[in-house]
Design a protein around this motif. Sequence first.
Motif, PDB file in Angstrom:
ATOM      1  N   PRO A   1       0.841  -1.262  -0.001  1.00 16.88           N
ATOM      2  CA  PRO A   1       0.053  -0.119  -0.112  1.00 16.88           C
ATOM      3  C   PRO A   1       0.783   1.465  -0.070  1.00 16.88           C
ATOM      4  O   PRO A   1       2.083   1.319   0.451  1.00 16.88           O
ATOM      5  N   PRO A   2       0.525   2.439  -0.771  1.00 12.94           N
ATOM      6  CA  PRO A   2       1.189   3.553  -0.584  1.00 12.94           C
ATOM      7  C   PRO A   2       1.242   4.193   0.817  1.00 12.94           C
ATOM      8  O   PRO A   2       0.337   3.917   1.716  1.00 12.94           O
ATOM      9  N   ALA A   3       2.121   5.118   1.262  1.00 12.28           N
ATOM     10  CA  ALA A   3       2.508   5.517   2.645  1.00 12.28           C
ATOM     11  C   ALA A   3       1.373   6.545   2.583  1.00 12.28           C
ATOM     12  O   ALA A   3       1.186   7.325   1.791  1.00 12.28           O
ATOM     13  N   PHE A   4       0.779   6.571   3.937  1.00 12.27           N
ATOM     14  CA  PHE A   4      -0.259   7.763   4.069  1.00 12.27           C
ATOM     15  C   PHE A   4      -0.054   8.346   5.378  1.00 12.27           C
ATOM     16  O   PHE A   4       0.119   7.497   6.354  1.00 12.27           O
ATOM     17  N   ASP A   5       0.538   9.533   5.620  1.00  8.91           N
ATOM     18  CA  ASP A   5       0.638  10.342   6.759  1.00  8.91           C
ATOM     19  C   ASP A   5      -0.534  11.144   6.992  1.00  8.91           C
ATOM     20  O   ASP A   5      -0.692  12.205   6.480  1.00  8.91           O
ATOM     21  N   GLU A   6      -1.192  10.727   8.272  1.00  6.09           N
ATOM     22  CA  GLU A   6      -2.483  11.410   8.367  1.00  6.09           C
ATOM     23  C   GLU A   6      -2.057  12.847   8.870  1.00  6.09           C
ATOM     24  O   GLU A   6      -2.928  13.853   8.365  1.00  6.09           O
ATOM     25  N   GLU A   7      -1.212  13.116   9.730  1.00  9.29           N
ATOM     26  CA  GLU A   7      -0.913  14.156  10.043  1.00  9.29           C
ATOM     27  C   GLU A   7      -0.542  15.319   9.078  1.00  9.29           C
ATOM     28  O   GLU A   7      -0.730  16.510   9.001  1.00  9.29           O
ATOM     29  N   ARG A   8       0.419  14.841   8.074  1.00 12.89           N
ATOM     30  CA  ARG A   8       0.799  15.584   6.830  1.00 12.89           C
ATOM     31  C   ARG A   8      -0.348  16.151   6.171  1.00 12.89           C
ATOM     32  O   ARG A   8      -0.683  17.184   5.534  1.00 12.89           O
ATOM     33  N   TYR A   9      -1.459  14.975   6.061  1.00 15.56           N
ATOM     34  CA  TYR A   9      -2.566  15.429   5.250  1.00 15.56           C
ATOM     35  C   TYR A   9      -3.399  16.445   5.901  1.00 15.56           C
ATOM     36  O   TYR A   9      -3.939  17.309   5.078  1.00 15.56           O
ATOM     37  N   LYS A  10      -3.391  16.471   7.041  1.00 10.69           N
ATOM     38  CA  LYS A  10      -4.113  17.691   7.893  1.00 10.69           C
ATOM     39  C   LYS A  10      -3.336  18.899   7.764  1.00 10.69           C
ATOM     40  O   LYS A  10      -4.244  20.008   7.322  1.00 10.69           O
ATOM     41  N   GLN A  11      -2.170  18.810   7.603  1.00 11.56           N
ATOM     42  CA  GLN A  11      -1.142  20.110   7.539  1.00 11.56           C
ATOM     43  C   GLN A  11      -1.619  20.673   5.994  1.00 11.56           C
ATOM     44  O   GLN A  11      -1.671  21.906   5.836  1.00 11.56           O
ATOM     45  N   ARG A  12      -1.610  19.726   5.091  1.00 10.61           N
ATOM     46  CA  ARG A  12      -1.782  20.040   3.629  1.00 10.61           C
ATOM     47  C   ARG A  12      -3.210  20.751   3.624  1.00 10.61           C
ATOM     48  O   ARG A  12      -3.394  21.607   2.712  1.00 10.61           O
ATOM     49  N   ASN A  13      -4.031  20.259   4.222  1.00  9.68           N
ATOM     50  CA  ASN A  13      -5.769  20.752   4.041  1.00  9.68           C
ATOM     51  C   ASN A  13      -5.372  22.200   4.530  1.00  9.68           C
ATOM     52  O   ASN A  13      -6.331  23.052   3.982  1.00  9.68           O
ATOM     53  N   VAL A  14      -4.789  22.535   5.771  1.00  9.40           N
ATOM     54  CA  VAL A  14      -5.020  23.754   6.258  1.00  9.40           C
ATOM     55  C   VAL A  14      -4.211  24.736   5.103  1.00  9.40           C
ATOM     56  O   VAL A  14      -4.703  25.862   5.109  1.00  9.40           O
ATOM     57  N   VAL A  15      -3.181  24.475   4.671  1.00  5.49           N
ATOM     58  CA  VAL A  15      -2.537  25.130   3.765  1.00  5.49           C
ATOM     59  C   VAL A  15      -3.453  25.541   2.731  1.00  5.49           C
ATOM     60  O   VAL A  15      -3.505  26.606   1.884  1.00  5.49           O
ATOM     61  N   GLU A  16      -4.021  24.512   2.100  1.00  7.47           N
ATOM     62  CA  GLU A  16      -4.857  24.672   0.995  1.00  7.47           C
ATOM     63  C   GLU A  16      -6.206  25.563   1.163  1.00  7.47           C
ATOM     64  O   GLU A  16      -6.537  26.194   0.386  1.00  7.47           O
ATOM     65  N   ARG A  17      -6.542  25.540   2.420  1.00 14.81           N
ATOM     66  CA  ARG A  17      -7.897  26.235   2.758  1.00 14.81           C
ATOM     67  C   ARG A  17      -7.097  27.631   3.022  1.00 14.81           C
ATOM     68  O   ARG A  17      -7.887  28.616   2.340  1.00 14.81           O
ATOM     69  N   CYS A  18      -6.199  28.061   3.367  1.00 13.62           N
ATOM     70  CA  CYS A  18      -5.638  29.085   3.184  1.00 13.62           C
ATOM     71  C   CYS A  18      -5.391  29.912   2.049  1.00 13.62           C
ATOM     72  O   CYS A  18      -5.770  30.943   1.864  1.00 13.62           O
ATOM     73  N   PHE A  19      -4.783  29.149   1.182  1.00 13.23           N
ATOM     74  CA  PHE A  19      -4.495  29.678  -0.332  1.00 13.23           C
ATOM     75  C   PHE A  19      -6.168  29.930  -0.975  1.00 13.23           C
ATOM     76  O   PHE A  19      -6.184  30.945  -1.670  1.00 13.23           O
ATOM     77  N   ASN A  20      -6.980  29.041  -0.646  1.00 12.78           N
ATOM     78  CA  ASN A  20      -8.341  29.640  -1.036  1.00 12.78           C
ATOM     79  C   ASN A  20      -8.962  30.576  -0.592  1.00 12.78           C
ATOM     80  O   ASN A  20      -9.537  31.456  -1.390  1.00 12.78           O
ATOM     81  N   ARG A  21      -8.751  30.970   0.559  1.00  9.03           N
ATOM     82  CA  ARG A  21      -9.121  32.183   1.208  1.00  9.03           C
ATOM     83  C   ARG A  21      -8.534  33.508   0.470  1.00  9.03           C
ATOM     84  O   ARG A  21      -8.988  34.510   0.233  1.00  9.03           O
TER      85      ARG A  21
END
Length: 56
Positions: A30-50
């Motif tokens: 299975p591909p590696a998945f880091d839940e904490e990194r995914y959460k941080q990425r989501n925060v950054v994406e929402r910031c750019f959208n705003r």
Amino acid sequence: MRTRRIAFTCPERKDQVARRAALSPRGGRPPAFDEERYKQRNVVERCFNRLKQFGG
């Protein structure tokens, strides 16, 4: 992304997991998945959208 050494941070879809399990009894790697990194990425994406929304 691999050539630039950028880690993939999205979770794997359920149909991909099922397909991999159907192909092999061991299920493959299975591909590696880091839940904490995914959460941080989501925060950054929402910031750019705003910023885009209020940038004009």
